[in-house]
Design an enzyme around this catalytic site. Structure first.
Site: not given
Ligand SMILES: NC(=O)c1ccc[n+]([C@@H]2O[C@H](COP(=O)([O-])OP(=O)(O)OC[C@H]3O[C@@H](n4cnc5c(N)ncnc54)[C@H](O)[C@@H]3O)[C@@H](O)[C@H]2O)c1
Length: 253
Positions: A16-17, A62-63, A146, A159, A189
């Site tokens: 993802g992002i 694992d964060v 977010s 969330y 975002p």
């Molecule tokens: N996509 C959206 O619309 C959006 C909007 C606002 C905020 N966000 C935030 O942006 C960030 C990225 O979003 P995304 O859409 O790419 O999410 P995603 O779920 O696609 O990716 C999350 C990543 O974090 C990793 N991860 C999950 N748990 C973990 C852990 N315990 N330890 C280490 N790594 C871990 C996953 O493997 C993955 O690579 C997140 O914090 C999300 O809340 C996303």
């Protein structure tokens, strides 16, 4: 290149992002440590960056576990000889999904997990990175919130609350760390099409927000990377404690 002297940790870098952040930071010359719980995908992303001439290492962690997170950050600093920044991006969304329901129905354990993964892990990331940043008397911490914080989107109160807590956290530690020229900013975002194979339902959910935006189109990971690169660069050397809403002008604050 603007980030040639930077060494940056990105968490949640395998999908993802976070993947887009990592690729952009590397393309601007930064050495990037990809920290993720998904070891296989993380390795693949790092390999892709290195193949394209960038510099990346993949470190599984694992964060939610401070000892493991700190050891991964130490490993990154050792690999690059320094650390100049961290992007605490790992959070709930696709890989760790959110139950979308009214606030009374949120499973009790998921409320706690939301704060653990979205808020406490950012605290852990800051604690792990700061000793390395202090050693250089400079550094950039970016936490990820977010736009839902400002819009009050229904059906995900745990969330939104967990992300909103990062505003106060950021402002507080920006004051605590400023004397060492360590900057702390929050990027929020908007609803972003970050899913790798989105269903029609997911695309429709992402498209529903478009009508609320000044810039009326879908948001993609590529729309966020410039802000992260700016905040990790010296172009933002006098910017700290701020919240950047990158959502096409859906909300204002
Ligand atoms: N996509 C959206 O619309 C959006 C909007 C606002 C905020 N966000 C935030 O942006 C960030 C990225 O979003 P995304 O859409 O790419 O999410 P995603 O779920 O696609 O990716 C999350 C990543 O974090 C990793 N991860 C999950 N748990 C973990 C852990 N315990 N330890 C280490 N790594 C871990 C996953 O493997 C993955 O690579 C997140 O914090 C999300 O809340 C996303």
């Amino acid at each position: 290149m603007r980030l040639a002297d930077k060494a940056i940790v990105v968490t949640g870098a395998a999908h993802g992002i976070g993947r887009a952040y990592s690729e952009r930071l590397a393309s601007e010359g930064a050495s990037v440590a990809l920290l993720d719980i998904d070891a296989k995908r993380n390795e693949e992303v790092a390999e892709g960056i290195n193949k394209d001439g960038g510099k990346a290492v993949a470190i599984t962690t694992d964060v939610r576990d401070f000892a493991r997170f700190r050891s991964a950050v130490d490993q990154a600093a050792k690999a690059f000889g320094k650390l100049t920044g961290i992007v605490n991006n790992a959070g709930m969304l696709n890989v760790v999904p959110i139950t979308r329901c009214n606030f009374e129905d949120i499973p009790d354990a998921e409320w706690d997990e939301s704060f653990r993964l979205n808020t406490k892990s950012a605290w852990y990331g800051c604690k792990a990175a700061v000793p390395h940043l202090r050693a250089n008397k400079s550094g950039s911490i970016v936490n990820i919130g977010s736009s839902t914080i400002f819009r009050g989107v229904p059906t995900r109160a745990h969330y939104v609350a967990a992300k909103a807590a990062l505003i106060g956290f950021n402002r507080t530690i920006a004051r605590e760390l400023g004397a060492d020229y360590i900057r702390v900013n929050l990027v929020c975002p908007g609803s972003t099409l970050s899913e790798e194979n989105p269903s029609q339902e997911t695309v429709a959910m992402r498209e529903a927000v478009v009508k609320t935006r000044c810039l009326p189109r879908l948001e993609r990971p590529a729309d966020l990377v410039g802000t992260i690169a700016f905040l990790q660069s010296d172009d933002s050397a006098f910017t700290t404690g701020q919240t950047f809403l990158v959502d096409g002008g859906s909300a204002f604050h």
